[in-house]
Design an enzyme around this catalytic site. Structure first.
Site, PDB file in Angstrom:
ATOM      1  N   LYS A 106       0.871  -1.392  -0.035  1.00  0.00           N
ATOM      2  CA  LYS A 106       0.014  -0.156   0.063  1.00  0.00           C
ATOM      3  C   LYS A 106       0.940   1.288   0.110  1.00  0.00           C
ATOM      4  O   LYS A 106       1.982   1.022   0.561  1.00  0.00           O
ATOM      5  CB  LYS A 106      -0.976   0.136   1.264  1.00  0.00           C
ATOM      6  CG  LYS A 106      -2.111   0.849   1.030  1.00  0.00           C
ATOM      7  CD  LYS A 106      -3.029   0.114   0.371  1.00  0.00           C
ATOM      8  CE  LYS A 106      -4.373   0.615   0.013  1.00  0.00           C
ATOM      9  NZ  LYS A 106      -5.551  -0.184  -0.705  1.00  0.00           N
TER      10      LYS A 106
HETATM   11  P1  NAD Z   1     -12.786   7.641  -3.429  1.00  0.00           P
HETATM   12  O1  NAD Z   1     -11.731   8.580  -2.991  1.00  0.00           O
HETATM   13  O2  NAD Z   1     -13.122   7.367  -4.603  1.00  0.00           O
HETATM   14  O3  NAD Z   1     -14.064   7.941  -2.424  1.00  0.00           O
HETATM   15  C1  NAD Z   1     -13.926   7.813  -1.059  1.00  0.00           C
HETATM   16  C2  NAD Z   1     -15.431   8.490  -0.586  1.00  0.00           C
HETATM   17  O4  NAD Z   1     -15.524   8.635   0.573  1.00  0.00           O
HETATM   18  C3  NAD Z   1     -15.668  10.022  -1.014  1.00  0.00           C
HETATM   19  O5  NAD Z   1     -16.892  10.431  -1.356  1.00  0.00           O
HETATM   20  C4  NAD Z   1     -15.332  10.799   0.302  1.00  0.00           C
HETATM   21  O6  NAD Z   1     -15.990  12.121   0.373  1.00  0.00           O
HETATM   22  C5  NAD Z   1     -15.901   9.610   1.416  1.00  0.00           C
HETATM   23  N1  NAD Z   1     -15.338  10.014   2.671  1.00  0.00           N
HETATM   24  C6  NAD Z   1     -13.984  10.055   3.136  1.00  0.00           C
HETATM   25  N2  NAD Z   1     -14.012  10.217   4.408  1.00  0.00           N
HETATM   26  C7  NAD Z   1     -15.343   9.936   4.816  1.00  0.00           C
HETATM   27  C8  NAD Z   1     -16.089   9.892   6.092  1.00  0.00           C
HETATM   28  N3  NAD Z   1     -15.157  10.153   7.140  1.00  0.00           N
HETATM   29  N4  NAD Z   1     -17.359   9.866   6.207  1.00  0.00           N
HETATM   30  C9  NAD Z   1     -18.012   9.495   5.002  1.00  0.00           C
HETATM   31  N5  NAD Z   1     -17.582   9.617   3.957  1.00  0.00           N
HETATM   32  C10 NAD Z   1     -16.201   9.834   3.679  1.00  0.00           C
HETATM   33  O7  NAD Z   1     -12.185   6.182  -2.738  1.00  0.00           O
HETATM   34  P2  NAD Z   1     -12.782   4.745  -3.264  1.00  0.00           P
HETATM   35  O8  NAD Z   1     -11.439   4.224  -4.146  1.00  0.00           O
HETATM   36  O9  NAD Z   1     -13.970   4.796  -3.299  1.00  0.00           O
HETATM   37  O10 NAD Z   1     -12.233   3.897  -1.756  1.00  0.00           O
HETATM   38  C11 NAD Z   1     -13.088   3.868  -0.692  1.00  0.00           C
HETATM   39  C12 NAD Z   1     -12.731   2.838   0.111  1.00  0.00           C
HETATM   40  O11 NAD Z   1     -12.509   1.502  -0.300  1.00  0.00           O
HETATM   41  C13 NAD Z   1     -11.420   2.954   0.826  1.00  0.00           C
HETATM   42  O12 NAD Z   1     -11.686   2.091   2.204  1.00  0.00           O
HETATM   43  C14 NAD Z   1     -10.629   1.907   0.010  1.00  0.00           C
HETATM   44  O13 NAD Z   1      -9.285   1.789   0.624  1.00  0.00           O
HETATM   45  C15 NAD Z   1     -11.486   0.866  -0.244  1.00  0.00           C
HETATM   46  N6  NAD Z   1     -11.233   0.149  -1.524  1.00  0.00           N
HETATM   47  C16 NAD Z   1     -10.960   0.874  -2.703  1.00  0.00           C
HETATM   48  C17 NAD Z   1     -10.890   0.223  -3.859  1.00  0.00           C
HETATM   49  C18 NAD Z   1     -10.766   0.714  -5.281  1.00  0.00           C
HETATM   50  O14 NAD Z   1     -10.753  -0.117  -6.262  1.00  0.00           O
HETATM   51  N7  NAD Z   1     -10.656   1.955  -5.323  1.00  0.00           N
HETATM   52  C19 NAD Z   1     -10.296  -1.224  -3.804  1.00  0.00           C
HETATM   53  C20 NAD Z   1     -10.413  -1.928  -2.486  1.00  0.00           C
HETATM   54  C21 NAD Z   1     -11.085  -1.201  -1.399  1.00  0.00           C
END
Ligand code: NAD
Length: 418
Positions: A106
């Site tokens: 990561k």
């Molecule tokens: P992103 O940046 O596209 O979106 C994150 C969202 O969460 C945004 O809408 C942001 O405003 C919101 N957010 C942040 N902090 C917050 C809070 N405290 N309360 C409410 N909303 C909040 O990110 P993403 O890629 O969608 O990732 C989201 C989660 O999924 C993370 O935990 C990431 O590690 C996990 N994840 C992502 C992927 C991927 O392919 N992108 C894969 C596996 C896991």
């Protein structure tokens, strides 16, 4: 010990519980848990106003026993080494559970991307990859998107690495745009995987999509795609939130309109005035499916007892603390948890497909990606539920046990180099 903080502590405590169950000797545990390599870099950039800012960046490569390391890169103001290390550890168990030939990694930069202009975001992205050049490679460590990064950032990473090599090296990152060596289906893979597994969980507890309700925390890549996919299956999305705004409407939201609003304005704020609710309260509102899709440690001992969902689908990494897990365990058959390393694995599974396609210079159809993704998720879901049922384990402990055991087997068989 440099890996401190509440998030690494969570990863350690989850690991210790499962290591006890697996009877892993105490002297073998650090070899399994502690990251192999951690890199900290400073990323200086010129700001638009002519000044210079320096952002701290990290990359943690957890273990090298099954192949190159693989993992996302997060841009967020709160990024710290303990959090990055925990996310790398979870990636290892996730990849092993899914049967992928990767160790976990990561990375992150301590920057709020919303405070950067597009030019500054490009500068941070390129500088971060530039600083990581000695430590990454298509057979060493492959990056991907995470919170705060997207397809464009991956394209800048790939371009920076490629300029240094003197030739295009698509396979250095996954999650790229399709027209830059990416794969169809990667952007949607995590959210679609979440919805696919929710549908399987619904079958297990005899819940029909039509008439069911869902609340989604986080409306970025993962949350918005999961919401749209669940809505397509007939689930009513009654709550959504992002960092600044939370909405609830028992009648359900038009997910396509929410997505269009976020595309135009960058956030949910301004979509509706009458549906606004307190963000913390949203998590404990009544719904069938609760999908935390934002960040770590949002379901804690403070709110776990108040959760009113039937399915907790952990789209985010590490949303539930061990204290909350203990409280939720008391609900036994009444709450079905799809743990993070299973629930959000669709992203890394399709990232693996992207890496394979880039290495072979041969691209698959959307149908092939979808079928292969579903097959991989179905196999993991079946393995986890079978172990949980047979051994009376929680879904989390069963998922972790499978992942940790596979990494342990590889390490034990390969042996310890003198
Ligand atoms: P992103 O940046 O596209 O979106 C994150 C969202 O969460 C945004 O809408 C942001 O405003 C919101 N957010 C942040 N902090 C917050 C809070 N405290 N309360 C409410 N909303 C909040 O990110 P993403 O890629 O969608 O990732 C989201 C989660 O999924 C993370 O935990 C990431 O590690 C996990 N994840 C992502 C992927 C991927 O392919 N992108 C894969 C596996 C896991």
């Amino acid at each position: 010990m440099m890996y401190g903080g509440p998030v690494f502590d969570m990863a350690r405590r989850q690991f210790e519980l499962v290591a006890d169950y697996l009877d892993i000797p105490v002297d073998e545990r650090e070899r399994l848990l502690l990251p192999k390599r951690s890199i900290a870099v400073s990323c200086p950039i010129h700001r638009d106003d002519g000044s210079t800012s320096v952002f701290q960046g990290f990359r943690v490569q957890h273990h090298l026993s099954l192949g190159p390391t693989k993992g996302g890169t997060r841009f967020d103001a709160n990024v710290e080494i303990g959090e990055v290390a925990a996310l790398a550890v979870w990636m290892s168990w996730k990849c092993a559970l899914a049967g992928l030939p990767f160790g976990g990694a990561k990375g992150g930069v301590a920057v709020d991307p919303r405070t950067l202009s597009r030019r500054e975001l490009e500068a941070v992205s390129r500088r971060y990859m530039q600083e990581m050049l000695p430590f990454v490679g298509p057979n060493i460590d492959i990056m991907a998107p995470d919170m705060g990064t997207n397809e464009q950032v991956m394209a800048w990473f790939m371009d920076t690495y490629s300029m240094h090599q003197g030739a295009t090296v698509n396979e250095i990152v996954t999650g790229k745009p399709v027209h830059c060596g990416g794969t169809v289906g990667r952007r949607e893979a995590t959210g679609r995987g979440v919805a696919h597994l929710v549908a399987k969980a619904m079958q297990r507890i005899d819940l029909r999509p039509t008439g069911s309700t869902a609340i989604i925390q986080g409306f970025g890549n993962v949350g918005s795609v999961a919401a749209a996919d669940l809505a397509e299956r007939g689930v009513r999305i009654v709550g959504v939130s992002d960092k600044n705004t939370a909405y609830h409407d028992p009648a359900g939201f038009d997910v396509a309109a929410l997505i269009a609003h976020v595309e135009q304005h960058g956030e949910l704020a301004g979509y509706s005035r009458e549906s606004r609710v307190d963000a913390a309260a949203l998590l404990t509102m009544s719904c069938d499916i609760l999908v935390p899709a934002a960040t770590e440690r949002v379901i804690t001992e403070a709110n776990a007892a108040q959760l009113r969902c039937r399915i907790l689908a952990e789209a985010a990494n590490g949303p539930t603390t061990p204290e909350a897990d203990r409280i939720l365990a008391e609900r036994k058959g009444d709450l079905f948890i799809i743990p993070d390393i299973l629930c959000n694995a669709g992203g890394v599974i399709v990232s693996y497909f992207e890496w394979v396609q880039d290495l072979q210079r041969y691209f698959w159809s959307a149908e092939q990606i979808t079928a292969s993704l579903r097959g991989a998720l179905d196999r993991s879901f079946a393995a986890v539920t079978e172990l949980a049922d047979r051994e009376g384990l929680s879904m989390r402990d069963a998922a972790l046990a499978i992942g940790i055991q596979k990494v342990k087997n590889a390490k034990t068989t390969r042996g310890l180099f003198p």
